[in-house]
Design a protein around this motif. Structure first.
Motif, PDB file in Angstrom:
ATOM      1  N   LEU A 235       0.809  -1.210   0.000  1.00  0.00           N
ATOM      2  CA  LEU A 235       0.000   0.000   0.000  1.00  0.00           C
ATOM      3  C   LEU A 235       0.849   1.271   0.000  1.00  0.00           C
ATOM      4  N   GLY A 236       2.173   1.114   0.136  1.00  0.00           N
ATOM      5  CA  GLY A 236       3.059   2.269   0.116  1.00  0.00           C
ATOM      6  C   GLY A 236       3.272   2.924   1.459  1.00  0.00           C
ATOM      7  N   ILE A 237       2.854   2.268   2.554  1.00  0.00           N
ATOM      8  CA  ILE A 237       3.014   2.848   3.892  1.00  0.00           C
ATOM      9  C   ILE A 237       3.876   1.956   4.784  1.00  0.00           C
ATOM     10  N   GLY A 238       4.539   0.999   4.186  1.00  0.00           N
ATOM     11  CA  GLY A 238       5.401   0.101   4.948  1.00  0.00           C
ATOM     12  C   GLY A 238       6.852   0.509   4.842  1.00  0.00           C
ATOM     13  N   LEU A 239       7.720  -0.463   4.634  1.00  0.00           N
ATOM     14  CA  LEU A 239       9.143  -0.186   4.521  1.00  0.00           C
ATOM     15  C   LEU A 239       9.454   0.519   3.215  1.00  0.00           C
ATOM     16  N   PRO A 240      10.380   1.452   3.224  1.00  0.00           N
ATOM     17  CA  PRO A 240      10.784   2.106   1.970  1.00  0.00           C
ATOM     18  C   PRO A 240      11.530   1.136   1.066  1.00  0.00           C
ATOM     19  N   LEU A 241      11.679   1.516  -0.201  1.00  0.00           N
ATOM     20  CA  LEU A 241      12.300   0.628  -1.184  1.00  0.00           C
ATOM     21  C   LEU A 241      13.751   0.315  -0.847  1.00  0.00           C
ATOM     22  N   GLU A 242      14.444   1.242  -0.177  1.00  0.00           N
ATOM     23  CA  GLU A 242      15.855   0.982   0.122  1.00  0.00           C
ATOM     24  C   GLU A 242      16.040  -0.102   1.168  1.00  0.00           C
ATOM     25  N   ILE A 243      14.998  -0.383   1.952  1.00  0.00           N
ATOM     26  CA  ILE A 243      15.038  -1.496   2.906  1.00  0.00           C
ATOM     27  C   ILE A 243      14.389  -2.696   2.227  1.00  0.00           C
ATOM     28  N   ILE A 244      15.183  -3.681   1.872  1.00  0.00           N
ATOM     29  CA  ILE A 244      14.686  -4.810   1.084  1.00  0.00           C
ATOM     30  C   ILE A 244      13.950  -5.806   1.979  1.00  0.00           C
ATOM     31  N   SER A 245      12.734  -6.097   1.614  1.00  0.00           N
ATOM     32  CA  SER A 245      11.941  -7.152   2.256  1.00  0.00           C
ATOM     33  C   SER A 245      10.983  -7.680   1.205  1.00  0.00           C
ATOM     34  N   TRP A 246      10.313  -8.781   1.521  1.00  0.00           N
ATOM     35  CA  TRP A 246       9.340  -9.311   0.570  1.00  0.00           C
ATOM     36  C   TRP A 246       8.233  -8.299   0.311  1.00  0.00           C
ATOM     37  N   GLY A 247       7.851  -7.561   1.345  1.00  0.00           N
ATOM     38  CA  GLY A 247       6.814  -6.557   1.181  1.00  0.00           C
ATOM     39  C   GLY A 247       7.245  -5.408   0.293  1.00  0.00           C
ATOM     40  N   SER A 248       8.457  -4.884   0.510  1.00  0.00           N
ATOM     41  CA  SER A 248       8.939  -3.773  -0.316  1.00  0.00           C
ATOM     42  C   SER A 248       9.156  -4.221  -1.762  1.00  0.00           C
ATOM     43  N   MET A 249       9.492  -5.492  -1.968  1.00  0.00           N
ATOM     44  CA  MET A 249       9.616  -6.002  -3.332  1.00  0.00           C
ATOM     45  C   MET A 249       8.250  -6.037  -4.017  1.00  0.00           C
ATOM     46  N   LEU A 250       7.215  -6.372  -3.266  1.00  0.00           N
ATOM     47  CA  LEU A 250       5.873  -6.422  -3.842  1.00  0.00           C
ATOM     48  C   LEU A 250       5.302  -5.031  -4.081  1.00  0.00           C
ATOM     49  N   SER A 251       5.909  -3.994  -3.500  1.00  0.00           N
ATOM     50  CA  SER A 251       5.421  -2.637  -3.723  1.00  0.00           C
ATOM     51  C   SER A 251       5.612  -2.196  -5.167  1.00  0.00           C
ATOM     52  N   LEU A 252       6.450  -2.922  -5.917  1.00  0.00           N
ATOM     53  CA  LEU A 252       6.648  -2.632  -7.336  1.00  0.00           C
ATOM     54  C   LEU A 252       5.658  -3.379  -8.221  1.00  0.00           C
ATOM     55  N   ALA A 253       4.651  -3.979  -7.608  1.00  0.00           N
ATOM     56  CA  ALA A 253       3.741  -4.858  -8.351  1.00  0.00           C
ATOM     57  C   ALA A 253       2.961  -4.121  -9.423  1.00  0.00           C
ATOM     58  N   GLU A 254       2.470  -2.920  -9.107  1.00  0.00           N
ATOM     59  CA  GLU A 254       1.644  -2.185 -10.069  1.00  0.00           C
ATOM     60  C   GLU A 254       2.417  -1.899 -11.356  1.00  0.00           C
ATOM     61  N   GLN A 255       3.624  -1.397 -11.201  1.00  0.00           N
ATOM     62  CA  GLN A 255       4.445  -1.105 -12.381  1.00  0.00           C
ATOM     63  C   GLN A 255       4.794  -2.383 -13.144  1.00  0.00           C
ATOM     64  N   ALA A 256       5.075  -3.463 -12.386  1.00  0.00           N
ATOM     65  CA  ALA A 256       5.442  -4.724 -13.039  1.00  0.00           C
ATOM     66  C   ALA A 256       4.289  -5.300 -13.845  1.00  0.00           C
ATOM     67  N   LEU A 257       3.075  -5.201 -13.331  1.00  0.00           N
ATOM     68  CA  LEU A 257       1.921  -5.732 -14.044  1.00  0.00           C
ATOM     69  C   LEU A 257       1.614  -4.916 -15.298  1.00  0.00           C
ATOM     70  N   ASN A 260       4.116  -5.946 -17.924  1.00  0.00           N
ATOM     71  CA  ASN A 260       4.160  -7.388 -18.176  1.00  0.00           C
ATOM     72  C   ASN A 260       5.466  -8.028 -17.712  1.00  0.00           C
ATOM     73  N   GLN A 261       6.053  -7.485 -16.637  1.00  0.00           N
ATOM     74  CA  GLN A 261       7.262  -8.071 -16.051  1.00  0.00           C
ATOM     75  C   GLN A 261       6.830  -8.962 -14.878  1.00  0.00           C
ATOM     76  N   TRP A 262       6.316 -10.146 -15.223  1.00  0.00           N
ATOM     77  CA  TRP A 262       5.662 -11.020 -14.257  1.00  0.00           C
ATOM     78  C   TRP A 262       6.587 -11.494 -13.155  1.00  0.00           C
ATOM     79  N   TRP A 263       7.882 -11.643 -13.448  1.00  0.00           N
ATOM     80  CA  TRP A 263       8.800 -12.208 -12.458  1.00  0.00           C
ATOM     81  C   TRP A 263       9.001 -11.297 -11.249  1.00  0.00           C
ATOM     82  N   ILE A 264       8.810 -10.007 -11.424  1.00  0.00           N
ATOM     83  CA  ILE A 264       9.020  -9.058 -10.322  1.00  0.00           C
ATOM     84  C   ILE A 264       7.967  -9.251  -9.236  1.00  0.00           C
ATOM     85  N   ILE A 265       6.761  -9.614  -9.621  1.00  0.00           N
ATOM     86  CA  ILE A 265       5.677  -9.807  -8.659  1.00  0.00           C
ATOM     87  C   ILE A 265       5.444 -11.273  -8.331  1.00  0.00           C
ATOM     88  N   LEU A 266       5.618 -12.161  -9.316  1.00  0.00           N
ATOM     89  CA  LEU A 266       5.275 -13.565  -9.117  1.00  0.00           C
ATOM     90  C   LEU A 266       6.236 -14.277  -8.174  1.00  0.00           C
TER      91      LEU A 266
END
Length: 297
Positions: A235-257, A260-266
Motif C-alpha cells: 500500500l506504500g506505507i510500509g518499509l521504503p524501497l531501500e530497505i529490502i523485504s518481501w513486502g517492499s519487493m511487492l510494492s513494485l507490483a503495479e508497475q510490473a503488471l 508485463n514483467q511477471w517475475w518481479i511480482i510472481l
C-alpha cells in the motif's frame, strides 16, 4: 465365586492400548512434514543468505534492469537492476525478523494482559475484556496506519513494534479464559498463602499451564505479522524501497503488471505465500494436537 486375575489383566491392557497408543498414531499421521521441510528450507536460506546470494542485493545496475530470468540472474532483475534471487534471501531475513519480533511483543503483551485480567476481580476483568473487544472491533489496518503515522519514518523495528502492539488481543482472551479456570487450584492458593506476588504466580505457575493452549496463536501471529508487513509495503506505507523485504519487493507490483514483467511480482509472491501457508499448516497441527490432548484428559 473365585475370580481370575488374567481376565482383568487382558481387558486392562487392551484399554490402555486403545487410550494411549491409537491417539498418538493419529497425531503422527497429521504432522505436516512438507510444510516443515519447505519452511525450514526458506528460513535456512534467509539466515545463511550470504552463502546463497550470487549478487549484491542492494546494487543497482540500471543497464541490467527489468531482465527476465536467465543464467546470470536466476529470478531476473527489477526496475532498478537489482538481482531478485539475491533480494529474495536477503529480504526474507528482514521479513522473518519483523514477524518474529512483532510476535514476541504481541505474545508478551497478550500473556501479561490476559493473566492480569484472569486473576483480577469480576469488575476489573469485565472492564479489561470490554476494552479488548473494542480494539478488536476496529480494523487492525486502521490502527496500524494511525500508530505508524505517529511514529514517523518506517523502519523494520518500528513496523515490528506497531504490528506487535496491535495483534495481542486474541492471545489475551485465550490466556484470560485459561487463567480463570485454574486460578483457584490448590497450588495457586498455596502460593498466595506463602506470600507469592502476582508476577511470580503468573510466570511460575500459570504460564506453564496455558502455554500449550496459545502456541497455535503464536504461530498464527507470526504468519499474520509477515503478511501485514507485506500489505503495508504494497500500500506504500510500509518499509521504503531501500530497505529490502518481501513486502517492499511487492510494492513494485503495479508497475510490473503494467509492463508485463511477471517475475518481479510472481517470484516474491510465491515465496511469501509458501511461507504463510506452511506457517498456517503448522499452526493448525499444533491446535489439533492441543485439542486432542485436552480431550484425552
Amino acid at each position: 465365586m473365585k475370580l481370575q486375575c488374567d481376565d482383568f489383566e487382558i481387558v486392562g491392557c487392551n484399554y490402555i492400548q486403545q487410550e494411549n497408543i491409537i491417539p498418538i498414531k493419529k497425531i503422527k499421521k497429521g504432522i505436516p512434514y512438507i510444510s516443515i521441510i519447505v519452511l525450514s528450507f526458506i528460513v535456512l536460506g534467509c539466515i545463511f543468505s550470504q552463502l546463497v546470494m550470487n549478487h549484491d542485493p542492494k546494487y543497482m545496475d540500471l543497464i541490467s534492469s527489468n531482465l527476465a530470468p536467465n543464467k546470470e540472474f536466476y529470478f531476473g532483475t527489477d526496475s532498478m537492476g537489482r538481482d531478485i534471487f539475491s533480494m529474495i534471501w536477503y529480504g526474507g531475513k528482514i521479513s522473518l525478523l519483523i514477524g518474529v519480533l512483532s510476535t514476541i511483543i504481541s505474545t508478551f503483551i497478550g500473556i501479561t494482559y490476559g493473566s492480569i485480567s484472569g486473576i483480577s476481580s469480576e469488575f476489573i476483568d469485565d472492564i479489561m475484556m470490554r476494552f479488548t473487544e473494542i480494539i478488536i472491533s476496529i480494523p487492525s489496518i486502521l490502527i496500524i496506519i494511525f500508530v505508524q503515522a505517529m511514529l514517523g519514518k518506517s523502519t523494520s523495528i518500528s513496523i515490528s513494534i506497531v504490528i506487535g502492539i496491535t495483534s495481542w488481543m486474541n492471545i489475551a482472551k485465550i490466556v484470560r479464559s485459561e487463567v480463570r479456570q485454574i486460578r483457584n487450584s490448590e497450588y495457586i492458593l498455596a502460593a498466595k498463602t506463602m506470600g507469592a506476588n502476582s508476577a511470580y504466580i503468573i510466570w511460575q505457575h500459570l504460564l506453564p499451564n496455558f502455554i500449550s493452549s496459545i502456541m497455535f496463536m503464536i504461530v498464527t501471529n507470526l504468519g499474520s505479522a509477515i503478511g501485514t508487513e507485506s500489505t503495508l509495503s504494497f500500500l506504500g506505507i510500509g518499509l521504503p524501497l531501500e530497505i529490502i523485504s518481501w513486502g517492499s519487493m511487492l510494492s513494485l507490483a503495479e508497475q510490473a503488471l503494467l509492463t508485463n514483467q511477471w517475475w518481479i511480482i510472481l517470484i516474491p509472491g510465491i515465496f511469501l505465500v509458501a511461507t504463510l501457508v506452511c506457517i498456517t499448516n503448522i499452526g493448525n497441527y499444533i491446535r489439533k494436537s492441543s485439542n486432542k490432548k485436552l480431550s484425552n484428559i
